[in-house]
Design a protein around this motif. Structure first.
Motif: not given
Length: 314
Positions: A274-287, A247-260
């Motif tokens: 990488v899978w982003w959760e529904p409603g989570v925008r894949r932005s340059r800053q987030r990546e 799982p991927l945690l950003e701040g207090e929100r679980l935003v996605g998950r990653i296979d590595m």
């Protein structure tokens, strides 16, 4: 006996005596129904073998014993007996060799001063409930009981009616899906804290699958709307994501998950997808935050490179 992949202080060991006694009946009944026949007759034989020969692994036992074809969990009678006498306290795990547990007599593993402690049932219930609340902050009776897996929800609920348990006020806890709030016990310290004092860092972090935040899957889904399952034991064709997804945690929100995967032959930490959760925008800053976290992980696991498979940006 409790949280997967966790370190637990040895001082806590005496409280598991409560669980050992219950499991003597519970496991015997369950395993008579779905384990191999005859494991009960192997208890003394297994203990005598360990006493005489020292530490053993399951593969050291059961020569010639029949087993089925149901994979990891289809144990032969001696393996089942070995697991039983461990889970009920007669044996302890001395070490591990890969995925294999190495068992020895409990008195040769657990320090004598720890073994000498025999808390009463009421002491264990108090410890299990209060220590769970220290870590959960707020919880229902079922969540308190599930934290250590030693006491029952009924015992946790009854504990709340005692003088010690009454120190934890009842509060309504909202669910992320807007369902009717659940009544839970709250730790007094948490109620006195200001949100600014406990604000999580904004950086993006990778969580292990057994992280305390998500180990109670139902609680995680109720509070964060994050449906997480480990698919190690799921056939590949039926997996929704992958073999070992974090799982991927950003701040207090679980935003996605990653296979590595740590790929030692290539000296690299390889990101497959990488899978982003529904409603989570894949932005340059987030990546960029994700790559910074992955590079930290790369250093942590001792790999020289961070690599991305084609199509990793799912």
């Amino acid at each position: 006996w409790t949280h997967d992949a966790s370190f637990i202080p040895i001082a806590f060991y005496p409280h598991w005596r409560f669980r050992f006694e219950r499991d003597k009946v519970r496991l015997a009944d369950r395993w008579q129904k779905w384990r191999r026949d005859g494991f009960e007759a192997k208890f003394d034989e297994v203990l005598e073998h360990v006493a005489k020969n020292g530490p053993v692994m399951a593969l050291d036992l059961g020569d010639g014993e029949a087993r089925g074809n149901q994979g990891w969990w289809d144990w032969h009678p001696s393996k089942t007996a070995l697991e039983y006498v461990w889970r009920t306290g007669a044996l302890a795990v001395k070490q591990r060799r890969g995925f294999q547990k190495v068992f020895d007599l409990t008195e040769r593993v657990i320090p004598p001063d720890i073994l000498a402690v025999e808390p009463a049932a009421a002491e264990t219930i108090q410890w299990a409930a209060a220590s769970a609340m220290d870590r959960l902050g707020f919880a229902t009776s079922g969540e308190i009981a599930a934290f250590w897996g030693i006491i029952s929800p009924a015992e946790a609920k009854a504990w709340n009616e005692t003088e010690a348990g009454s120190e934890y006020p009842r509060v309504p806890v909202e669910s992320v899906d807007g369902q009717r709030p659940r009544i839970a016990l709250a730790h007094p310290t948490g109620l006195r804290q200001h949100p600014d004092d406990v604000a999580p860092p904004a950086r993006l972090r990778v969580l292990r699958p057994f992280d305390p935040l998500i180990r109670d899957r139902k609680r995680c889904q109720r509070l964060f709307g994050f449906d997480y399952r480990i698919e190690i034991f799921t056939p590949a064709a039926k997996r929704r994501y992958g073999y070992y997804v974090f799982p991927l945690l950003e701040g207090e929100r679980l935003v996605g998950r990653i296979d590595m995967k740590r790929q030692t032959d290539a000296d690299a930490l390889v990101v497959r997808r990488v899978w982003w959760e529904p409603g989570v925008r894949r932005s340059r800053q987030r990546e960029a935050r994700l790559v910074a976290e992955l590079d930290r992980m790369r250093r942590f696991v001792g790999m020289a490179e961070l690599r991305f498979d084609d199509g990793w940006q799912g």
